[in-house]
Design an enzyme around this catalytic site. Structure first.
Site, short mmCIF file in Angstrom:
data_model
loop_
_atom_site.label_atom_id
_atom_site.label_comp_id
_atom_site.label_asym_id
_atom_site.label_seq_id
_atom_site.Cartn_x
_atom_site.Cartn_y
_atom_site.Cartn_z
N ARG A 23 0.82 -1.22 0.00
CA ARG A 23 0.00 0.00 0.00
C ARG A 23 0.85 1.27 0.00
NH1 ARG A 23 -3.92 -0.73 4.93
NH2 ARG A 23 -4.42 1.43 4.40
N LYS A 30 8.84 -0.41 3.88
CA LYS A 30 7.83 0.34 4.61
C LYS A 30 8.36 0.90 5.93
CE LYS A 30 4.41 -1.90 6.63
NZ LYS A 30 3.10 -2.55 6.88
N GLN A 80 11.41 -14.65 6.90
CA GLN A 80 10.12 -15.34 6.80
C GLN A 80 9.77 -15.48 5.32
OE1 GLN A 80 6.56 -13.24 7.89
NE2 GLN A 80 5.40 -15.10 8.33
N THR A 86 1.34 -13.98 11.33
CA THR A 86 2.17 -13.41 12.39
C THR A 86 2.77 -14.47 13.31
OG1 THR A 86 0.11 -13.01 13.61
CG2 THR A 86 1.07 -11.16 12.40
N GLY A 109 7.48 -3.44 13.35
CA GLY A 109 8.26 -2.32 12.81
C GLY A 109 7.41 -1.19 12.29
N TYR A 357 26.02 33.29 0.15
CA TYR A 357 26.30 31.88 0.37
C TYR A 357 27.63 31.77 1.11
CZ TYR A 357 27.82 27.12 -0.30
OH TYR A 357 28.28 25.84 -0.08
N ALA A 371 26.05 41.91 1.27
CA ALA A 371 25.02 41.29 0.44
C ALA A 371 25.62 40.76 -0.86
CB ALA A 371 23.94 42.32 0.12
N TYR A 378 33.96 25.29 -4.38
CA TYR A 378 34.03 24.05 -5.17
C TYR A 378 34.66 24.34 -6.53
CZ TYR A 378 32.30 19.69 -7.34
OH TYR A 378 32.20 18.47 -7.97
N ALA A 414 33.69 46.17 -2.43
CA ALA A 414 32.52 45.62 -3.11
C ALA A 414 32.85 45.23 -4.55
CB ALA A 414 31.38 46.63 -3.09
#
Length: 457
Positions: A23, A30, A80, A86, A109, A357, A371, A378, A414
Site C-alpha cells: 500500500r 515500509k 520469513q 504473524t 516495525g 552563500y 550582500a 568548489y 565591493a
C-alpha cells in the site's frame, strides 16, 4: 514491579518487518519511511533500547537488504519466506533465540510509537504472582474497525478472536488487540508450535498462541494502553502523514511547555532530535531537519530550513534562510534573509545579513559579510575552505575564491573577486578599469528608436 512479582528475567525482542508494504507503493521498505526525519523502525528501537534487551531479532522478507544495511550490528535477522501469518513470523526467530532464557517482546516495525513505559508494563505483568503464559497489549479505539478483539475480565483473557472470525457478540467488545505480546521464550515457542491455521485467512495468527495457552488451562493477561495512538500501525502514505501530524502536535506542545514561543505552531516542523533552549522564538513556516541544537534566546524568523546546525545564544536567523549540516553559529550571530550557510563556523557577533552563500568557511567574531557575497568553495572536483578573520569587512557582491584567507580587520571592496590571501588590516580591491564613453548611450538610444519606428530602413 509489584510486591508479589518474581525477579525480572533478561529481555529479547522480536520485531516483525517482513510485510511487503504494497500500500506504500514504494521501493523503500515500509518501516524505513521517515517520521520526523527518522525511519519509523528507529523510533521503535529507541524506545526498546531503554529496556536494554539482550537480543533483538528482526523478521525480514521483501526488501530485507535495506533493513540489514540500516540495522547492521544492532540486530540479528531471520527470514520469513513464505509469509504465512504473524505466528509463523515469530517462529522464524526461534533459531536466533536458541539458548535464551528470558522474556520475549513481540513488536511490529510499522507500529513505531510504543513507549518504553508500555513495553515495561507488559514485562512486569509477566512476573506477577499468577505467572501468565502471555501478556497482550490491548487498546480501546474510538472506532474498533477491523481490529481483533480481546475478550477479557479483570485483566485476564478469556479468548482472542480476529475480526473476520468474530461473531456479532464478540464484535461488541471494545477492547482490541494491538498485536504486541510478551511471553517467556520457552513458553512462547512451545505455544507457537501448536497454532493452527483453521481461520478465514488460512494463516497462523499470533493471538491463537494465547488461545492455545487458555485451552491448556493457563492464565493469559492483557495490559491496556491509555493512548490508542501509541499502537497505531502505518500501512499507507496517508497513515504515514497522520502519524507525522500526531508526532508534530505532541512535539510542538512540548516545545512551548519548555519555554519556546511558536508564533504559528501548526506551521513549525521539528525533527526527532531537535533541541531547543528557553526563550527561543520561532516564527511561522520553519522546518527543522535532524541534528539541530538551538541555544537560549535565539530567534528564527519565518520560512527557514535548518538541518545539522548549532545556533548559539541570542543568534538571529532568517527570514528565508537555509542552514545546512555543519553550520555553527556563535553567540549573537545574525544570518539574514536569503542567506545559505553550509559547513561553516561564524564567530560571536558575525553578520551575513543578505543574499549570501557561506560554505566551507570559518568566519571570525564581528566580521561582516556584505550582500551577495559568495565563498566559491568548489572547483568542480574538490571543496576548499575560506577563512575570514575577526572584524573583517567583505563588501557586497564579492566572490572569495577558496582556498583563501582574509585577515583580521581587512576590507574587501565591493564587487571584488578575491583569489589570493588578504593580509590583516589590508584593503583588497579587484575590479577591471572602468571605461567611460561620453554620449555613447544617447547615440545608441537614438539609433535604436529610429530603427524601431521604421523597420524598413
Amino acid at each position: 514491579m509489584t510486591q508479589t512479582s518474581r525477579p525480572a528475567a533478561p529481555i529479547a525482542a522480536v520485531v516483525l518487518a517482513a510485510g511487503k508494504g504494497t500500500r506504500m507503493k514504494s521501493q523503500r521498505h515500509k518501516v524505513l519511511h521517515p517520521i520526523a526525519g527518522r525511519p519509523m523502525i528507529e523510533h521503535l528501537l529507541a524506545a526498546l533500547a531503554e529496556l536494554q534487551p539482550e537480543r533483538t531479532v528482526v523478521i525480514v522478507g521483501d526488501g530485507r537488504e535495506q533493513l540489514e544495511k540500516q540495522l547492521a550490528g544492532r540486530a540479528v535477522f531471520a527470514v520469513q519466506e513464505p509469509q504465512l501469518g504473524t505466528a509463523h513470523a515469530v517462529q522464524q526467530a526461534e533459531a536466533a533465540l536458541a539458548g535464551f532464557q528470558g522474556d520475549v517482546l513481540v513488536l511490529y516495525g510499522d507500529v513505531p510509537f510504543v513507549s518504553a513505559t508500555t513495553m515495561r508494563s507488559m514485562i512486569e505483568r509477566l512476573h506477577e504472582e499468577d505467572e501468565p503464559a502471555a501478556v497482550v497489549l490491548g487498546f480501546e479505539p474510538e472506532d474498533t474497525l477491523q481490529y481483533g478483539r480481546v475478550i477479557a475480565q479483570g485483566g485476564r483473557i478469556a479468548w482472542m478472536v480476529e475480526h473476520k472470525d468474530a461473531d456479532d457478540g464478540q464484535r461488541q467488545c471494545r477492547l482490541c488487540n494491538s498485536g504486541l505480546l510478551a511471553a517467556p521464550a520457552d513458553v512462547l515457542f512451545d505455544l507457537l508450535r501448536k497454532v493452527g491455521n483453521d481461520n478465514a485467512q488460512g494463516e497462523y495468527y499470533l493471538p491463537d498462541a494465547v488461545n492455545v495457552a487458555i485451552s491448556e488451562g493457563r492464565t493469559c493477561a492483557v495490559v491496556t494502553t491509555e493512548d490508542p495512538d501509541e499502537v497505531a500501525g502505518i500501512n499507507s502514505r496517508a497513515e504515514l502523514a497522520e502519524a507525522e501530524a500526531r508526532w508534530q502536535r505532541v512535539r510542538r506542545s512540548k516545545a512551548m511547555a519548555e519555554g519556546a514561543t511558536l508564533v504559528a505552531p501548526e506551521t513549525v516542523f521539528f525533527a526527532w532530535d531537535t533541541q531547543l533552549g528557553r526563550d527561543v522564538t520561532i516564527e511561522p513556516s520553519v522546518v527543522f531537519g535532524p541534528g539541530v541544537t538551538v541555544a537560549d534566546g535565539v530567534t528564527i524568523h519565518a520560512f527557514c530550513h535548518i538541518e545539522g546546525a548549532e545556533l548559539g545564544e541570542g543568534a538571529s536567523v532568517g527570514p528565508f534562510a537555509r542552514l545546512r549540516p555543519g553550520t555553527r553559529l556563535a553567540k549573537g550571530v545574525k544570518v539574514g534573509n536569503f542567506v545559505e550557510v553550509k559547513n561553516a563556523e561564524l564567530g560571536e557577533g558575525a553578520k551575513a545579513n543578505h543574499l549570501s552563500y557561506v560554505g566551507d568557511a570559518t568566519v571570525g567574531a564581528a566580521a561582516n559579510i556584505g550582500a551577495g557575497t559568495i565563498t566559491c568553495n568548489y572547483d568542480g572536483y574538490f571543496k576548499h575552505r575560506t577563512v575570514i578573520g575577526e572584524r573583517a569587512f567583505i563588501g557586497s557582491n564579492s566572490a572569495l575564491i577558496a582556498p583563501v584567507s582574509i585577515g583580521a580587520d581587512a576590507i574587501v571592496a565591493a564587487g571584488s573577486a578575491v583569489s589570493r590571501d588578504v593580509a590583516a588590516g589590508e584593503l583588497r580591491m579587484v575590479r577591471a578599469e572602468q571605461l567611460v564613453k561620453p554620449g555613447w548611450a544617447d547615440r545608441f538610444h537614438d539609433a535604436m528608436k529610429k530603427k524601431k519606428a521604421d523597420p524598413k530602413k
